[in-house]
Design a protein around this motif. Structure first.
Motif, short mmCIF file in Angstrom:
data_model
loop_
_atom_site.label_atom_id
_atom_site.label_comp_id
_atom_site.label_asym_id
_atom_site.label_seq_id
_atom_site.Cartn_x
_atom_site.Cartn_y
_atom_site.Cartn_z
N VAL A 27 6.79 -7.72 1.26
CA VAL A 27 7.09 -8.82 2.01
C VAL A 27 5.84 -9.21 2.94
CG1 VAL A 27 8.45 -10.05 3.96
CG2 VAL A 27 9.42 -8.65 2.23
N VAL A 28 5.27 -10.39 3.13
CA VAL A 28 4.10 -10.58 4.04
C VAL A 28 4.80 -11.29 5.30
CG1 VAL A 28 2.04 -11.99 4.45
CG2 VAL A 28 2.69 -10.87 2.19
N CYS A 29 4.68 -10.75 6.28
CA CYS A 29 5.47 -11.56 7.40
C CYS A 29 4.53 -12.63 8.07
CB CYS A 29 5.68 -10.27 8.33
SG CYS A 29 6.93 -9.05 8.07
N VAL A 30 5.07 -13.58 8.77
CA VAL A 30 4.37 -14.52 9.30
C VAL A 30 3.78 -14.00 10.57
CG1 VAL A 30 4.62 -16.82 10.61
CG2 VAL A 30 6.07 -16.42 8.43
N PRO A 31 2.74 -14.16 10.97
CA PRO A 31 2.08 -13.73 12.10
C PRO A 31 2.81 -14.32 13.54
CG PRO A 31 0.57 -15.34 10.96
CD PRO A 31 1.79 -15.00 10.43
N ASP A 32 2.52 -13.43 14.45
CA ASP A 32 3.05 -14.04 15.60
C ASP A 32 2.20 -15.24 16.23
OD1 ASP A 32 5.27 -11.96 16.01
OD2 ASP A 32 3.35 -10.74 16.77
N SER A 33 2.68 -15.94 17.22
CA SER A 33 1.88 -17.26 17.65
C SER A 33 0.65 -16.55 18.70
CB SER A 33 3.01 -18.07 18.68
OG SER A 33 3.95 -18.85 17.79
N THR A 34 -0.19 -17.40 18.92
CA THR A 34 -1.22 -17.20 19.70
C THR A 34 -1.55 -18.36 20.31
OG1 THR A 34 -3.08 -17.72 18.00
CG2 THR A 34 -2.27 -15.42 18.06
N PHE A 35 -1.97 -17.92 21.74
CA PHE A 35 -2.54 -19.11 22.57
C PHE A 35 -4.04 -18.76 22.63
CE2 PHE A 35 -3.55 -20.30 26.99
CZ PHE A 35 -3.59 -21.62 26.73
N ASN A 36 -4.97 -19.60 22.22
CA ASN A 36 -6.26 -19.69 22.23
C ASN A 36 -6.94 -20.28 23.34
OD1 ASN A 36 -6.34 -17.69 19.97
ND2 ASN A 36 -5.71 -19.43 18.92
N PHE A 37 -7.86 -20.08 23.98
CA PHE A 37 -8.43 -20.76 25.01
C PHE A 37 -10.18 -20.48 25.13
CE2 PHE A 37 -6.45 -17.77 27.89
CZ PHE A 37 -7.30 -17.51 28.73
N GLU A 38 -10.91 -21.24 25.32
CA GLU A 38 -12.27 -21.12 25.54
C GLU A 38 -12.65 -21.70 27.12
OE1 GLU A 38 -16.48 -22.34 23.21
OE2 GLU A 38 -14.76 -24.01 23.31
N LEU A 39 -13.71 -21.03 27.48
CA LEU A 39 -14.04 -21.19 29.02
C LEU A 39 -15.51 -21.45 28.95
CD1 LEU A 39 -12.34 -17.98 30.76
CD2 LEU A 39 -11.42 -20.14 30.74
N LEU A 40 -15.73 -22.88 29.59
CA LEU A 40 -17.01 -23.28 29.62
C LEU A 40 -17.28 -23.55 30.96
CD1 LEU A 40 -16.82 -26.28 26.63
CD2 LEU A 40 -17.59 -23.71 26.58
N ASP A 41 -18.76 -23.89 31.13
CA ASP A 41 -19.36 -24.37 32.47
C ASP A 41 -19.37 -25.77 32.49
OD1 ASP A 41 -21.69 -24.79 31.16
OD2 ASP A 41 -22.50 -23.09 31.84
N ALA A 42 -19.97 -26.41 33.32
CA ALA A 42 -19.97 -27.90 33.44
C ALA A 42 -21.04 -28.41 32.55
CB ALA A 42 -20.56 -28.13 34.81
N GLU A 43 -21.95 -27.55 31.88
CA GLU A 43 -22.94 -28.11 31.03
C GLU A 43 -22.43 -27.75 29.45
OE1 GLU A 43 -24.29 -26.02 33.82
OE2 GLU A 43 -24.35 -28.13 34.68
N ASN A 44 -21.03 -27.42 29.42
CA ASN A 44 -20.27 -27.02 28.14
C ASN A 44 -20.95 -25.63 27.20
OD1 ASN A 44 -18.49 -29.20 28.18
ND2 ASN A 44 -20.20 -30.40 27.22
N ASN A 45 -21.39 -24.81 28.30
CA ASN A 45 -21.88 -23.39 27.92
C ASN A 45 -20.69 -22.57 27.95
OD1 ASN A 45 -24.72 -24.17 27.27
ND2 ASN A 45 -24.95 -23.96 29.47
N ASN A 46 -20.36 -21.78 27.07
CA ASN A 46 -19.30 -20.93 26.98
C ASN A 46 -19.64 -19.57 27.98
OD1 ASN A 46 -17.91 -18.05 26.14
ND2 ASN A 46 -17.13 -19.56 24.58
N ILE A 47 -18.76 -19.50 29.00
CA ILE A 47 -19.35 -18.53 30.12
C ILE A 47 -19.21 -17.02 29.61
CG2 ILE A 47 -18.99 -20.43 31.76
CD1 ILE A 47 -16.34 -19.04 32.38
N LEU A 48 -18.50 -16.86 28.52
CA LEU A 48 -18.43 -15.53 28.24
C LEU A 48 -19.72 -15.13 27.44
CD1 LEU A 48 -14.76 -14.87 27.11
CD2 LEU A 48 -15.87 -13.65 28.77
#
Length: 149
Positions: A27-48
Protein backbone atom coordinates in the motif's frame (compact mmCIF):
# COMPACT_ATOMS: atom_id res chain seq x y z
CA UNK A 1 -8.98 -35.21 -16.45
CA UNK A 2 -10.21 -35.33 -12.90
CA UNK A 3 -6.64 -34.93 -11.62
CA UNK A 4 -6.19 -31.77 -13.72
CA UNK A 5 -9.40 -30.28 -12.34
CA UNK A 6 -8.37 -31.05 -8.78
CA UNK A 7 -4.88 -29.63 -9.41
CA UNK A 8 -6.38 -26.51 -11.00
CA UNK A 9 -8.78 -26.00 -8.07
CA UNK A 10 -5.95 -26.59 -5.60
CA UNK A 11 -3.79 -23.95 -7.36
CA UNK A 12 -6.64 -21.44 -7.29
CA UNK A 13 -7.26 -22.16 -3.61
CA UNK A 14 -3.56 -21.70 -2.80
CA UNK A 15 -3.42 -18.46 -4.79
CA UNK A 16 -6.37 -16.87 -3.02
CA UNK A 17 -5.35 -18.27 0.33
CA UNK A 18 -1.92 -16.61 -0.01
CA UNK A 19 -3.50 -13.16 -0.45
CA UNK A 20 -3.67 -11.37 2.84
CA UNK A 21 -6.09 -8.44 2.92
CA UNK A 22 -4.07 -6.98 5.83
CA UNK A 23 -0.83 -6.90 3.84
CA UNK A 24 0.11 -3.21 4.04
CA UNK A 25 3.54 -3.56 2.43
CA UNK A 26 2.07 -3.04 -1.03
CA UNK A 27 0.00 0.00 0.00
CA UNK A 28 1.24 3.47 -0.90
CA UNK A 29 -0.06 5.92 1.69
CA UNK A 30 -1.15 9.45 0.79
CA UNK A 31 1.34 11.96 2.20
CA UNK A 32 0.37 14.28 5.00
CA UNK A 33 -0.59 17.87 4.16
CA UNK A 34 2.09 20.54 4.12
CA UNK A 35 2.04 24.31 4.48
CA UNK A 36 4.83 25.83 2.38
CA UNK A 37 5.90 29.45 2.51
CA UNK A 38 8.66 31.65 1.18
CA UNK A 39 10.12 34.74 2.83
CA UNK A 40 11.11 37.64 0.58
CA UNK A 41 12.47 41.13 1.20
CA UNK A 42 11.00 44.28 -0.39
CA UNK A 43 13.09 43.64 -3.57
CA UNK A 44 11.69 40.08 -3.91
CA UNK A 45 14.92 38.40 -2.79
CA UNK A 46 14.56 35.22 -0.76
CA UNK A 47 15.93 36.19 2.68
CA UNK A 48 17.04 32.66 3.51
CA UNK A 49 18.99 32.36 0.26
CA UNK A 50 20.57 35.79 0.64
CA UNK A 51 21.69 35.07 4.21
CA UNK A 52 19.72 37.92 5.78
CA UNK A 53 18.29 35.34 8.18
CA UNK A 54 19.02 31.71 8.95
CA UNK A 55 16.62 28.89 9.64
CA UNK A 56 17.41 29.24 13.37
CA UNK A 57 15.98 32.81 13.29
CA UNK A 58 12.53 31.38 12.49
CA UNK A 59 10.19 29.87 15.06
CA UNK A 60 6.67 28.53 14.90
CA UNK A 61 4.83 28.37 18.23
CA UNK A 62 1.44 26.93 19.19
CA UNK A 63 -0.08 29.89 21.08
CA UNK A 64 -2.31 27.71 23.27
CA UNK A 65 0.53 25.89 25.01
CA UNK A 66 3.65 27.74 23.78
CA UNK A 67 5.07 24.53 22.28
CA UNK A 68 7.36 24.62 19.25
CA UNK A 69 6.12 23.26 15.95
CA UNK A 70 8.62 21.37 13.79
CA UNK A 71 9.41 22.71 10.33
CA UNK A 72 12.24 22.43 7.85
CA UNK A 73 13.94 24.27 5.05
CA UNK A 74 13.15 22.86 1.64
CA UNK A 75 14.98 23.90 -1.54
CA UNK A 76 12.59 24.05 -4.50
CA UNK A 77 13.57 25.46 -7.90
CA UNK A 78 16.71 27.09 -6.47
CA UNK A 79 14.73 28.88 -3.78
CA UNK A 80 14.40 28.11 -0.06
CA UNK A 81 10.95 27.60 1.34
CA UNK A 82 9.77 26.67 4.82
CA UNK A 83 7.67 23.51 5.08
CA UNK A 84 5.37 22.67 7.98
CA UNK A 85 3.93 19.17 7.90
CA UNK A 86 0.45 18.54 9.24
CA UNK A 87 2.01 15.69 11.19
CA UNK A 88 3.90 18.27 13.31
CA UNK A 89 0.62 19.65 14.63
CA UNK A 90 -1.63 17.74 17.00
CA UNK A 91 -5.18 17.21 15.81
CA UNK A 92 -7.78 19.89 16.41
CA UNK A 93 -7.90 23.66 15.93
CA UNK A 94 -4.60 25.46 16.63
CA UNK A 95 -3.37 29.04 16.34
CA UNK A 96 0.30 29.23 15.42
CA UNK A 97 2.59 32.24 15.49
CA UNK A 98 5.36 32.41 12.90
CA UNK A 99 8.18 34.69 14.02
CA UNK A 100 11.51 35.87 12.67
CA UNK A 101 13.99 36.96 15.35
CA UNK A 102 11.10 37.27 17.85
CA UNK A 103 9.05 39.57 15.53
CA UNK A 104 5.74 38.01 14.52
CA UNK A 105 5.41 37.64 10.77
CA UNK A 106 1.90 36.14 10.76
CA UNK A 107 -0.51 33.90 12.63
CA UNK A 108 -1.88 30.71 11.17
CA UNK A 109 -5.18 29.32 12.38
CA UNK A 110 -5.25 25.68 11.36
CA UNK A 111 -7.32 22.58 11.97
CA UNK A 112 -5.89 19.12 11.48
CA UNK A 113 -7.85 15.92 11.11
CA UNK A 114 -6.47 12.40 11.39
CA UNK A 115 -7.96 9.89 8.96
CA UNK A 116 -7.25 6.34 10.06
CA UNK A 117 -7.23 3.64 7.45
CA UNK A 118 -6.49 -0.07 7.59
CA UNK A 119 -2.86 0.51 6.60
CA UNK A 120 -2.33 4.27 6.89
CA UNK A 121 -3.15 7.12 9.17
CA UNK A 122 -3.01 10.44 7.39
CA UNK A 123 -3.01 13.89 8.98
CA UNK A 124 -4.67 16.48 6.77
CA UNK A 125 -5.39 20.19 7.06
CA UNK A 126 -9.16 20.57 6.99
CA UNK A 127 -9.09 24.34 7.29
CA UNK A 128 -6.57 27.08 7.74
CA UNK A 129 -6.48 30.84 7.70
CA UNK A 130 -3.55 33.25 7.62
CA UNK A 131 -3.99 36.28 9.86
CA UNK A 132 -2.15 39.55 10.38
CA UNK A 133 -0.17 39.46 7.12
CA UNK A 134 -0.35 40.13 3.42
CA UNK A 135 0.68 37.23 1.23
CA UNK A 136 0.47 35.82 -2.26
CA UNK A 137 -0.40 32.23 -3.09
CA UNK A 138 0.93 30.41 -6.14
CA UNK A 139 -1.59 27.76 -7.25
CA UNK A 140 1.00 25.99 -9.39
CA UNK A 141 3.52 25.43 -6.58
CA UNK A 142 1.28 25.61 -3.50
CA UNK A 143 3.68 28.13 -1.91
CA UNK A 144 2.61 31.17 0.09
CA UNK A 145 4.90 34.19 -0.22
CA UNK A 146 5.37 36.73 2.57
CA UNK A 147 7.35 39.97 2.48
CA UNK A 148 9.54 40.58 5.51
CA UNK A 149 10.54 44.15 6.22
Amino acid sequence: MKLRSITFLLLIFCFFNSCDSNDCEAVVCVPDSTFNFELLDAENNNILDSGVITISDISIIDLANQSSIDFFRNDVDNSSIITVSSQSISSGRKTLSVTISNDQLFQLSVETVVTKGECCSVVQFSDFEIQEADFEFDDATGVYTFIWQ
